[in-house]
Design a protein around this motif. Structure first.
Motif, PDB file in Angstrom:
ATOM      1  N   UNK A 146       7.632  -5.746   0.978  1.00  0.00           N
ATOM      2  CA  UNK A 146       7.956  -5.477   2.388  1.00  0.00           C
ATOM      3  C   UNK A 146       9.015  -4.401   2.488  1.00  0.00           C
ATOM      4  N   UNK A 147       9.071  -3.786   3.659  1.00  0.00           N
ATOM      5  CA  UNK A 147      10.054  -2.733   3.889  1.00  0.00           C
ATOM      6  C   UNK A 147       9.595  -1.414   3.288  1.00  0.00           C
ATOM      7  N   UNK A 148      10.542  -0.663   2.767  1.00  0.00           N
ATOM      8  CA  UNK A 148      10.251   0.596   2.084  1.00  0.00           C
ATOM      9  C   UNK A 148      10.155   0.333   0.590  1.00  0.00           C
ATOM     10  N   UNK A 149       9.032   0.668  -0.003  1.00  0.00           N
ATOM     11  CA  UNK A 149       8.822   0.404  -1.423  1.00  0.00           C
ATOM     12  C   UNK A 149       8.926   1.704  -2.217  1.00  0.00           C
ATOM     13  N   UNK A 150       9.087   1.568  -3.535  1.00  0.00           N
ATOM     14  CA  UNK A 150       9.139   2.723  -4.430  1.00  0.00           C
ATOM     15  C   UNK A 150       8.102   2.543  -5.536  1.00  0.00           C
ATOM     16  N   UNK A 151       7.570   3.671  -5.991  1.00  0.00           N
ATOM     17  CA  UNK A 151       6.605   3.672  -7.084  1.00  0.00           C
ATOM     18  C   UNK A 151       7.049   4.726  -8.096  1.00  0.00           C
ATOM     19  N   UNK A 152       7.382   4.303  -9.310  1.00  0.00           N
ATOM     20  CA  UNK A 152       7.801   5.235 -10.354  1.00  0.00           C
ATOM     21  C   UNK A 152       6.601   5.556 -11.248  1.00  0.00           C
ATOM     22  N   UNK A 153       6.276   6.844 -11.346  1.00  0.00           N
ATOM     23  CA  UNK A 153       5.093   7.304 -12.061  1.00  0.00           C
ATOM     24  C   UNK A 153       5.495   8.256 -13.194  1.00  0.00           C
ATOM     25  N   UNK A 169       4.158   2.831 -13.226  1.00  0.00           N
ATOM     26  CA  UNK A 169       3.022   3.051 -14.114  1.00  0.00           C
ATOM     27  C   UNK A 169       3.437   3.987 -15.243  1.00  0.00           C
ATOM     28  N   UNK A 170       3.390   3.466 -16.473  1.00  0.00           N
ATOM     29  CA  UNK A 170       3.640   4.288 -17.652  1.00  0.00           C
ATOM     30  C   UNK A 170       5.086   4.579 -17.974  1.00  0.00           C
ATOM     31  N   UNK A 171       6.023   3.856 -17.370  1.00  0.00           N
ATOM     32  CA  UNK A 171       7.454   4.148 -17.592  1.00  0.00           C
ATOM     33  C   UNK A 171       8.254   2.851 -17.743  1.00  0.00           C
TER      34      UNK A 171
END
Length: 309
Positions: free
Chosen positions: A182-189, A102-104
């Motif tokens: 699925x699995x381990x997710x990442x969220x870049x903020x 979000x925003x990047x």
């Protein structure tokens, strides 16, 4: 290399460059060439093992996409029009590789590295084909396609124009992308915005509600900022505490990392003159950059880029 593949790529990249120079007119043939060229380029550049197992027909994808757009209203786009295209362009993404943001945009695309590190929605075939594109239908044109792209509303919506070709597509594609995580997710903020976790973002409204806790067990939130911008929020800010709570309410463990070092190093590798980069690079290599020759400085940057990739 196949002759058709070569010619199409050359033509399509010519149109991409032309479009990038604010050429806001595109006829049907140019659209078709650009679309198929991007599809072939994706096969060459992004082809994972799971993707290559599917027999993706680029021309068939084009037909499914354009038939959903033809003669459609610019402001009241039919929400089911992309269904065939979304199903046909869908492919598996490796587990633990899903990256939301979000925003990047520019930073996350550099960081995902064309699916080599992570997959954003724009790193899937579905998203790649329409990323940075402007399009819409026109009921008065003989082929049903708007040639003057400046008249396409894109993401500019209002009470009188709420369902555009772009908003309907990215809403449906975002929901579909999230359902398959699925699995381990990442969220870049973006930590330079406040609130960083925004209630009206695509991630908040389209993706987060569709992330399935039976398939996703952990979410890592990366609080990043462009090095020239201030840090306005951290992992302890109210909006991020709220985001973690929303994940945990779904049964997904959420952790948060402020200013992840590898992201900063990536930005410094792109532009080593940015504020703080010399200190960051020196602490990463154990060498004071002020004492380094220009050749050694370049060598350090090359090594960091290689390690990040």
């Amino acid at each position: 290399m196949d002759k058709y593949f070569t010619i199409t790529l050359i033509c399509s990249f010519g149109y991409v460059l032309s479009y990038g120079c604010n050429n806001m007119h595109r006829n049907y043939t140019e659209w078709e060439t650009l679309f198929i060229g991007k599809c072939l380029a994706y096969k060459s550049d992004y082809g994972t093992i799971s993707f290559c197992k599917r027999n993706i027909d680029c021309h068939d994808l084009w037909l499914k996409f354009i038939r959903g757009v033809e003669f459609q209203s610019k402001c009241n786009f039919n929400q089911s029009s992309y269904d065939d295209f979304l199903r046909a362009s869908e492919h598996a993404v490796p587990g633990n590789k899903f990256m939301f943001w979000s925003g990047v945009y520019s930073l996350v695309m550099r960081y995902s590295n064309k699916g080599r590190r992570y997959f954003t929605i724009a790193d899937t075939l579905t998203g790649y084909l329409l990323d940075n594109m402007v399009w819409c239908g026109n009921a008065t044109e003989s082929d049903g396609i708007e040639k003057d792209l400046e008249t396409c509303p894109g993401f500019h919506t209002s009470s009188q124009c709420s369902q555009t070709a772009a908003t309907v597509f990215w809403s449906a594609a975002s929901q579909n992308f999230a359902r398959h995580a699925e699995g381990n997710i990442h969220v870049m903020i973006n930590a330079s915005r406040t609130p960083a976790f925004r209630p009206d973002s695509y991630f908040t409204t389209k993706e987060l509600p569709n992330i399935n806790a039976t398939k996703v067990k952990k979410a890592t939130i990366l609080m990043v900022h462009y090095l020239s911008d201030p840090i306005l929020e951290t992992c302890f800010s109210d909006s991020i505490i709220d985001l973690r709570a929303k994940f945990q309410a779904k049964g997904i463990f959420a952790e948060c990392v402020d200013t992840p070092r590898d992201v900063d190093l990536l930005m410094c590798a792109d532009d080593p003159e940015q504020s703080g980069c010399q200190h960051l690079l020196s602490t990463s290599t154990g060498v004071k950059l002020t004492c380094m020759t220009s050749h050694y400085y370049v060598l350090v940057l090359i090594c960091i880029i290689v390690m990040l990739n």
